[in-house]
Every structure is written in C-alpha cells, then in structure tokens.
Scaffold this active site. Structure first.
Site, PDB file in Angstrom:
ATOM      1  N   ARG A 130       0.827  -1.214   0.000  1.00  0.00           N
ATOM      2  CA  ARG A 130       0.000   0.000   0.000  1.00  0.00           C
ATOM      3  C   ARG A 130       0.860   1.263   0.000  1.00  0.00           C
ATOM      4  O   ARG A 130       0.437   2.320  -0.484  1.00  0.00           O
ATOM      5  CB  ARG A 130      -0.946  -0.008   1.205  1.00  0.00           C
ATOM      6  CG  ARG A 130      -2.088  -1.010   1.056  1.00  0.00           C
ATOM      7  CD  ARG A 130      -3.154  -0.806   2.118  1.00  0.00           C
ATOM      8  NE  ARG A 130      -2.685  -1.097   3.467  1.00  0.00           N
ATOM      9  CZ  ARG A 130      -2.695  -2.325   4.010  1.00  0.00           C
ATOM     10  NH1 ARG A 130      -3.144  -3.366   3.294  1.00  0.00           N
ATOM     11  NH2 ARG A 130      -2.274  -2.518   5.233  1.00  0.00           N
ATOM     12  N   HIS A 183       1.104 -12.061  18.968  1.00  0.00           N
ATOM     13  CA  HIS A 183       2.400 -11.866  19.615  1.00  0.00           C
ATOM     14  C   HIS A 183       3.060 -13.219  19.813  1.00  0.00           C
ATOM     15  O   HIS A 183       2.479 -14.269  19.496  1.00  0.00           O
ATOM     16  CB  HIS A 183       2.239 -11.126  20.945  1.00  0.00           C
ATOM     17  CG  HIS A 183       2.027  -9.648  20.793  1.00  0.00           C
ATOM     18  ND1 HIS A 183       3.000  -8.812  20.295  1.00  0.00           N
ATOM     19  CD2 HIS A 183       0.950  -8.870  21.058  1.00  0.00           C
ATOM     20  CE1 HIS A 183       2.537  -7.570  20.266  1.00  0.00           C
ATOM     21  NE2 HIS A 183       1.285  -7.580  20.713  1.00  0.00           N
ATOM     22  N   ASP A 188       9.643 -14.373  18.598  1.00  0.00           N
ATOM     23  CA  ASP A 188      10.278 -13.125  18.173  1.00  0.00           C
ATOM     24  C   ASP A 188      11.723 -13.342  17.746  1.00  0.00           C
ATOM     25  O   ASP A 188      12.153 -12.859  16.692  1.00  0.00           O
ATOM     26  CB  ASP A 188      10.249 -12.103  19.309  1.00  0.00           C
ATOM     27  CG  ASP A 188       8.937 -11.335  19.360  1.00  0.00           C
ATOM     28  OD1 ASP A 188       8.095 -11.534  18.472  1.00  0.00           O
ATOM     29  OD2 ASP A 188       8.752 -10.545  20.298  1.00  0.00           O
TER      30      ASP A 188
END
Length: 385
Positions: free
Chosen positions: A102, A137, A167
């Site tokens: 975008r 998460h 992560d």
C-alpha cells in the site's frame, strides 16, 4: 555511502536498510550488523516509544545501526528511500501483509529499482494463510506451533516462554538465516529474492526433534511427562536454601553417575529410567538441594561433568565473571549486553554504538548527495526528522 572504519568482517560491504519495527526485524538486523553489515534504520518522524517502553538508544538490538527519520506516506519520502535502496543489498520490513504494498514499497516496487535486492519480510503468521492479516504476539505464534503446550508443570497452565521462541528464535534468527542464504544464491544468479520469515513457521521448525521423538514413541503428548520437560528428576531445576536454584541436566548415564556420586547417593537405589520412581526421586532431590545454599552446591559440582549449574538471573548472568572472561557478555556504552554470536575466526568482534531515534538523518542524506538547503527544506516540510 561511507561509514566509520572497522576491521573487515564477514558481511563487510553489505548494506541493510530496514523499517523500524518491533520483535524479530531489529533482532535480525542486530545479527547481520554484528557480522559486519552496514545497517540503516528508517524511523517514523512521528514515532513514539515502543510498546515495551525500551528506547532505541538503550536497546542492544540497535547497536551498529544508523537511523534516519523519513515519512514514507508521501512521494518525497518514498523517493528518498528508493535512492537509499539503489545501492543496498537487503531491505527488511516487519509490517502486516499488504502494508508495504500500500506504501508502494512491496517487493515488486523495490526490486524494479534494484533487482539484486534481497527483500526480507518478518511476520507472525506469514504472507499467506488464514491468519495472515490477524494480529498476534510471541505467545500466539508459539502456542499455535505447539511449542508452548509442553512448558510448565502438569498441574498448571502452560508457561509463556517470554518472547524468546517466536520473536527471536523462530523469527529474527530465521529471518537472518534466510537473508544470508539469499545473498549466497545471489552470488550465482545475480538477482535478489523474497524471504518470507513467519514466526509460526520458525517456531514449528524449532520443534523438529520433539516431533521425531513423538513419532518414535519416546515423547508423550502430555505436559510434565517427558524426559526434557521437568518430569525426569535428573533434568529439572531445584531450589536451594537461600532462594536460589540449581539446574540439573544429567541425561547421559556417565553424567548421572557423577551426579549421584557427588550427592552421596547409591546407584543401586537410584535407577535412572524407572519412571514409576521419578516422583519420589524428585521429592528426595528437592529436599536435598534445599538443605544448602546455591553457592555451596556450586562448590560441590565445580569442575565436574555432573551437568549441574546455578540458575542465574539476567543481571547475574551479565555480571558473571565466568561469562565475562569468555566474552559472552560485554558492556558497551554503559549497558551490559550479550556479545555478538556466533564467533567467526576471520571476523573480529567490533564494539558499536546504539542508534537512537532519527539520529543520523542529516549524515545519511548528505551521503545521498543532498545539499544543506535541500535537507533543511525536507525538514521544514516534515518529510524527514
């Protein structure tokens, strides 16, 4: 582009441009920077403090980076980024699927400018799949991948693995690995490619051995009932009399024999793999370890192969004389932190400053050939910060 002189390293000459992000992307950039890559981080001019409250200038993941603030929502900011990427080797972003497109910064947009560019994408659920556009998460990605369920005691809820599994383990480390592989292949093809590093994929990959054990019948799909999940009395932690803990990992029979010998226990009374006796053995070892301080137990097991070590807190580990001697932890810029890893014999470890928010904007713009007046105009127009 010029950067401060540094000893040659494995990735010297490689330039990485990354969009400011949380989680795996900055960790991957730290790993690449530790190996010698030049890392330029694009900050949002109006960006605030991250969710964790950790400032960029305090974050070891920003070491070796330089930072520039660019508003990428307009044509001028986008044009600046494209100028940066003309000579870059790697671009890394950690946005949801479709967000870069975008902004007209998707793989097709950027590789049209630089076909040799390796485009790294860090997401939770991947670029495709039923959850691709959903938030999440570490605990969500690791939980769905099957890596949270085995953690914790059998009579309690599974324990969150901090944010280490998804992560950093399954996310940032796998992203860096994919980038390195793409750079190697570029040496043969002359073209970059897209690295789709989904944390859910990376965490699933980390569980490969457990799936092998499950298929082989040596792992039970139950929490707290297996060799490595705390059920075995010889592979778990025990509290000490002063509130500390010791980690016991005597898996192999020769190490288990040393454990029993140093504890003064008779091997005939302590069969290692009699699962029916594991609960009572756990209770007996818990009482034994609780009878002395952590330091006393450290002295007992010092120099042995019983695989018994103290459980250190984060601060204790960073201050450990043993780990400091090894160079596992360093203190750079007044902040204790893990040293670069792994170590390469032909690539020196270099201390680097951490990069605060938008710290090198003027410097980087000047390297792109912009004049002082042009930089001031961009600043006045809030295109850069």
């Amino acid at each position: 582009m010029t950067t401060p002189e540094a000893p040659p390293q494995a990735l010297s000459g490689i330039t990485v441009v990354c969009l400011s992000a949380m989680g795996p992307a900055p960790f991957a950039c730290m790993l690449l920077g530790d190996l010698g890559a030049r890392v330029i981080r694009i900050d949002r001019p109006n960006g605030g403090e991250p969710l964790t409250g950790l400032r960029a200038e305090d974050d070891p993941r920003t070491r070796g980076h330089r930072s520039i603030g660019i508003d990428l929502r307009g044509d001028q900011g986008r044009a600046l980024l494209l100028r940066l990427l003309e000579q870059a080797d790697v671009f890394i972003e950690g946005m949801r699927p479709g967000a870069a497109e975008r902004l007209r910064l998707g793989p097709a947009d950027l590789r049209a400018v630089n076909p040799r560019l390796v485009y790294g994408r860090a997401t939770g659920w991947g670029q495709t799949g039923p959850r691709a556009l959903q938030a999440g998460h570490d605990i969500n990605y690791a939980g769905l991948a099957g890596a949270v369920f085995p953690l914790g005691p059998p009579d309690a809820a599974p324990q969150p693995p901090l944010n280490l599994l998804a992560d950093f383990g399954g996310g940032g480390a796998y992203l860096a690995l994919g980038v390195l592989a793409a750079l190697l292949q570029r040496g043969e093809t002359g073209r970059g490619q897209i690295v789709d590093a989904a944390m859910v994929d990376g965490v699933a990959s980390l569980t490969a051995m457990l799936h092998g054990m499950l298929a082989g019948g040596v792992w039970r799909d139950r929490r707290g009932d297996n060799l490595l999940d705390g059920a075995a009395p010889f592979y778990r932690t025990y509290g000490t009399s002063d509130g500390g803990f010791m980690a016991v990992g005597a898996l192999e029979p020769q190490f288990y024999a040393q454990l029993l010998g140093l504890l003064g226990l008779a091997p005939a009374d302590w069969p290692q793999h009699d699962r029916a006796r594991w609960p009572e053995q756990q209770r007996a070892l818990a009482a034994l370890f609780a009878s002395r301080t952590r330091a006393e137990w450290e002295a007992v097991f010092d120099g042995s192969d019983a695989c018994v070590t103290p459980v250190l807190s984060l601060a204790e580990a960073a201050a450990s004389a043993e780990l400091r001697e090894r160079g596992t932890y360093v203190e750079w810029g007044g902040i204790p932190q893990p040293a670069p890893a792994p170590r390469l014999s032909g690539s020196a470890v270099v201390e680097r400053d951490r990069a605060g928010w938008c710290r090198h904007t003027d410097e980087i713009l000047a390297e792109l050939g912009l004049t002082g007046a042009e930089i001031a105009e961009l600043r006045d127009g809030e295109i850069v910060a």
